[in-house]
Design a protein around this motif. Sequence first.
Motif, PDB file in Angstrom:
ATOM      1  N   SER A  71       0.830  -1.200   0.000  1.00 49.49           N
ATOM      2  CA  SER A  71       0.000   0.000   0.000  1.00 49.49           C
ATOM      3  C   SER A  71       0.868   1.254   0.000  1.00 49.49           C
ATOM      4  CB  SER A  71      -0.916   0.004   1.229  1.00 49.49           C
ATOM      5  OG  SER A  71      -0.150   0.209   2.402  1.00 49.49           O
ATOM      6  N   ARG A  72       0.225   2.398  -0.110  1.00 51.50           N
ATOM      7  CA  ARG A  72       0.948   3.674  -0.106  1.00 51.50           C
ATOM      8  C   ARG A  72       1.690   3.880   1.204  1.00 51.50           C
ATOM      9  NH1 ARG A  72      -2.447   8.375  -2.621  1.00 51.50           N
ATOM     10  NH2 ARG A  72      -2.203   6.872  -4.332  1.00 51.50           N
ATOM     11  N   THR A  79       1.701  -0.390  -7.392  1.00 51.58           N
ATOM     12  CA  THR A  79       0.552   0.247  -8.045  1.00 51.58           C
ATOM     13  C   THR A  79      -0.422  -0.791  -8.594  1.00 51.58           C
ATOM     14  OG1 THR A  79       1.854   0.444 -10.070  1.00 51.58           O
ATOM     15  CG2 THR A  79       1.801   2.353  -8.608  1.00 51.58           C
ATOM     16  N   TYR A  80      -1.684  -0.368  -8.690  1.00 56.22           N
ATOM     17  CA  TYR A  80      -2.778  -1.289  -8.991  1.00 56.22           C
ATOM     18  C   TYR A  80      -2.849  -1.676 -10.462  1.00 56.22           C
ATOM     19  CZ  TYR A  80      -4.706   0.372  -4.494  1.00 56.22           C
ATOM     20  OH  TYR A  80      -4.902   0.691  -3.184  1.00 56.22           O
ATOM     21  N   ILE A 107       3.268  -8.241  -4.763  1.00 53.84           N
ATOM     22  CA  ILE A 107       2.197  -8.377  -5.752  1.00 53.84           C
ATOM     23  C   ILE A 107       1.306  -7.130  -5.697  1.00 53.84           C
ATOM     24  CG2 ILE A 107       0.155  -9.730  -6.393  1.00 53.84           C
ATOM     25  CD1 ILE A 107       1.552 -12.164  -5.111  1.00 53.84           C
ATOM     26  N   PRO A 108       0.978  -6.524  -6.835  1.00 61.46           N
ATOM     27  CA  PRO A 108       0.103  -5.344  -6.816  1.00 61.46           C
ATOM     28  C   PRO A 108      -1.340  -5.717  -6.513  1.00 61.46           C
ATOM     29  CG  PRO A 108       0.571  -5.995  -9.064  1.00 61.46           C
ATOM     30  CD  PRO A 108       1.423  -6.876  -8.194  1.00 61.46           C
ATOM     31  N   GLY A 109      -2.095  -4.726  -6.048  1.00 65.64           N
ATOM     32  CA  GLY A 109      -3.519  -4.906  -5.863  1.00 65.64           C
ATOM     33  C   GLY A 109      -4.264  -4.665  -7.172  1.00 65.64           C
ATOM     34  N   ILE A 110      -5.580  -4.564  -7.069  1.00 64.72           N
ATOM     35  CA  ILE A 110      -6.436  -4.326  -8.236  1.00 64.72           C
ATOM     36  C   ILE A 110      -7.347  -3.143  -7.925  1.00 64.72           C
ATOM     37  CG2 ILE A 110      -8.292  -5.285  -9.671  1.00 64.72           C
ATOM     38  CD1 ILE A 110      -7.078  -8.031  -9.299  1.00 64.72           C
ATOM     39  N   ARG A 111      -7.578  -2.305  -8.925  1.00 63.85           N
ATOM     40  CA  ARG A 111      -8.454  -1.155  -8.740  1.00 63.85           C
ATOM     41  C   ARG A 111      -9.566  -1.153  -9.782  1.00 63.85           C
ATOM     42  NH1 ARG A 111      -4.702   3.891 -11.024  1.00 63.85           N
ATOM     43  NH2 ARG A 111      -4.572   3.144 -13.176  1.00 63.85           N
ATOM     44  N   GLN A 112     -10.637  -0.472  -9.433  1.00 64.99           N
ATOM     45  CA  GLN A 112     -11.770  -0.250 -10.329  1.00 64.99           C
ATOM     46  C   GLN A 112     -12.058   1.243 -10.290  1.00 64.99           C
ATOM     47  OE1 GLN A 112     -15.388  -3.003 -10.502  1.00 64.99           O
ATOM     48  NE2 GLN A 112     -16.125  -1.347  -9.214  1.00 64.99           N
ATOM     49  N   MET A 113     -12.124   1.863 -11.453  1.00 68.53           N
ATOM     50  CA  MET A 113     -12.250   3.322 -11.493  1.00 68.53           C
ATOM     51  C   MET A 113     -13.680   3.797 -11.285  1.00 68.53           C
ATOM     52  SD  MET A 113      -9.118   4.021 -11.763  1.00 68.53           S
ATOM     53  CE  MET A 113      -9.229   5.802 -11.912  1.00 68.53           C
ATOM     54  N   ASP A 114     -14.681   3.060 -11.776  1.00 70.39           N
ATOM     55  CA  ASP A 114     -16.067   3.509 -11.678  1.00 70.39           C
ATOM     56  C   ASP A 114     -17.001   2.310 -11.568  1.00 70.39           C
ATOM     57  OD1 ASP A 114     -18.297   5.123 -11.622  1.00 70.39           O
ATOM     58  OD2 ASP A 114     -18.385   5.361 -13.813  1.00 70.39           O
ATOM     59  N   PRO A 115     -17.646   2.117 -10.405  1.00 67.22           N
ATOM     60  CA  PRO A 115     -17.477   2.891  -9.182  1.00 67.22           C
ATOM     61  C   PRO A 115     -16.125   2.601  -8.543  1.00 67.22           C
ATOM     62  CG  PRO A 115     -18.936   1.037  -8.784  1.00 67.22           C
ATOM     63  CD  PRO A 115     -18.681   1.054 -10.249  1.00 67.22           C
ATOM     64  N   ALA A 116     -15.547   3.620  -7.906  1.00 66.49           N
ATOM     65  CA  ALA A 116     -14.197   3.504  -7.374  1.00 66.49           C
ATOM     66  C   ALA A 116     -14.119   2.400  -6.318  1.00 66.49           C
ATOM     67  CB  ALA A 116     -13.771   4.836  -6.763  1.00 66.49           C
ATOM     68  N   ASP A 117     -13.096   1.532  -6.454  1.00 65.36           N
ATOM     69  CA  ASP A 117     -12.914   0.442  -5.504  1.00 65.36           C
ATOM     70  C   ASP A 117     -11.485  -0.069  -5.623  1.00 65.36           C
ATOM     71  OD1 ASP A 117     -13.569  -1.452  -3.540  1.00 65.36           O
ATOM     72  OD2 ASP A 117     -15.520  -1.845  -4.449  1.00 65.36           O
ATOM     73  N   VAL A 118     -10.978  -0.665  -4.553  1.00 62.13           N
ATOM     74  CA  VAL A 118      -9.621  -1.217  -4.559  1.00 62.13           C
ATOM     75  C   VAL A 118      -9.585  -2.494  -3.731  1.00 62.13           C
ATOM     76  CG1 VAL A 118      -8.439   0.995  -4.893  1.00 62.13           C
ATOM     77  CG2 VAL A 118      -8.930   0.207  -2.569  1.00 62.13           C
ATOM     78  N   ARG A 120      -6.354  -5.211  -1.974  1.00 63.32           N
ATOM     79  CA  ARG A 120      -4.964  -5.640  -1.788  1.00 63.32           C
ATOM     80  C   ARG A 120      -4.964  -6.911  -0.952  1.00 63.32           C
ATOM     81  NH1 ARG A 120      -0.975  -2.683  -3.729  1.00 63.32           N
ATOM     82  NH2 ARG A 120      -1.230  -0.414  -3.957  1.00 63.32           N
ATOM     83  N   GLY A 121      -4.367  -7.941  -1.483  1.00 60.15           N
ATOM     84  CA  GLY A 121      -4.326  -9.234  -0.817  1.00 60.15           C
ATOM     85  C   GLY A 121      -5.394 -10.173  -1.336  1.00 60.15           C
ATOM     86  N   GLU A 122      -6.602  -9.654  -1.524  1.00 58.59           N
ATOM     87  CA  GLU A 122      -7.678 -10.504  -2.035  1.00 58.59           C
ATOM     88  C   GLU A 122      -7.387 -11.014  -3.436  1.00 58.59           C
ATOM     89  OE1 GLU A 122      -9.595  -7.611   0.894  1.00 58.59           O
ATOM     90  OE2 GLU A 122      -8.245  -7.431  -0.832  1.00 58.59           O
ATOM     91  N   GLU A 123      -6.667 -10.198  -4.251  1.00 62.65           N
ATOM     92  CA  GLU A 123      -6.348 -10.646  -5.611  1.00 62.65           C
ATOM     93  C   GLU A 123      -5.529 -11.930  -5.589  1.00 62.65           C
ATOM     94  OE1 GLU A 123      -2.920  -9.265  -4.055  1.00 62.65           O
ATOM     95  OE2 GLU A 123      -4.692  -7.962  -4.186  1.00 62.65           O
ATOM     96  N   THR A 124      -4.684 -12.103  -4.560  1.00 57.32           N
ATOM     97  CA  THR A 124      -3.863 -13.302  -4.456  1.00 57.32           C
ATOM     98  C   THR A 124      -4.706 -14.493  -4.037  1.00 57.32           C
ATOM     99  OG1 THR A 124      -1.939 -11.949  -3.915  1.00 57.32           O
ATOM    100  CG2 THR A 124      -1.810 -14.281  -3.349  1.00 57.32           C
ATOM    101  N   GLN A 125      -5.667 -14.273  -3.135  1.00 57.37           N
ATOM    102  CA  GLN A 125      -6.588 -15.346  -2.778  1.00 57.37           C
ATOM    103  C   GLN A 125      -7.412 -15.784  -3.983  1.00 57.37           C
ATOM    104  OE1 GLN A 125      -8.835 -13.618   0.479  1.00 57.37           O
ATOM    105  NE2 GLN A 125      -7.496 -14.583   1.985  1.00 57.37           N
ATOM    106  N   ILE A 126      -7.858 -14.815  -4.773  1.00 52.68           N
ATOM    107  CA  ILE A 126      -8.645 -15.128  -5.969  1.00 52.68           C
ATOM    108  C   ILE A 126      -7.810 -15.938  -6.953  1.00 52.68           C
ATOM    109  CG2 ILE A 126      -9.785 -14.112  -7.982  1.00 52.68           C
ATOM    110  CD1 ILE A 126     -10.472 -11.717  -6.064  1.00 52.68           C
TER     111      ILE A 126
END
Length: 296
Positions: A71-72, A79-80, A107-118, A120-126
């Motif tokens: 994270s920051r 970066t996502y 490992i980077p996280g994942i972001r969604q621009m609209d609707p805004a969402d982020v 971190r960590g869950e992407e690895t579980q997925i």
Amino acid sequence: MSKVDWIAADWGTSNLRVWGMSQSGTIVESAESDCGMGKLSRTDYEPALKALVHPWVTGPTTVIACGMVGSRQGWTEATYATVPCETSPSAFFAPDVADPNLDVRIIPGIRQMDPADVMRGEETQIAGFLALNPNWDGVICLPGTHTKWVHISANEVVSFQTFMTGEMFSLLSKNSVLRHSVGNGLDDVGFKRGLDEAMARPERLAARLFSLRAEGLLSEQDPDIATGRLSGLLIGAELAGAKPYWLGQQVAVLGAGPLAKLYVDALATQSVPAIQVQAERATLAGLTAAYRKYKE
């Protein structure tokens, strides 16, 4: 002690968990501490890691890490990736490390621009769940402080949505007027009642919440029933909001213990059968897949 070929790390806000791994993906060693991101400055990360893994490192060793370490406010910002995106990492990020034997990759996280969402960590579980269940399409629910609903298609994260249900439960039960009404147990009948109330009329959530306090005053409602109703109301409101995700979809719930079971049971009341998968197993499978990709 068996030889550790590489190290997997799940570094969250509160805790650090590490596993010494063989090349085949077998756990050789494991350790954990409470040195999560929330307690560390940037210069604290390497000592916190070495305090756990120092006995395992006898030469150049790769560490693959996921979670809030990227994270920051973490060791270095990873970066996502932006949805839609593959679940396997497209890049790894390297923090400054003084020890020449440690090759740390985040490992980077994942972001969604609209609707805004982020995330971190869950992407690895997925990624780990999909490694264990190839060609699986559907929706993955990851219960927790901030529960996530994730639409998966063709090994890609198509979209996702985060609900602050767990944090709301904690705040309401510990820091609101409801702290005088709830107990330490969670009554199943109370949970089902709250779930039904919220699913039927989610717009009435705020009023239903105060009724928990009123019933405690006027009819001395059992505190464990009130706890069950509070949980049911919040999870029910979440399910109502997440309905576009789970309706008509194959659903998997990643998590162990009572919280994940509550989600499985809640979905069953809506005639949605959900499989429950242990989160740690998925995390390790995801970190192992990431290590193999990094070494390609």
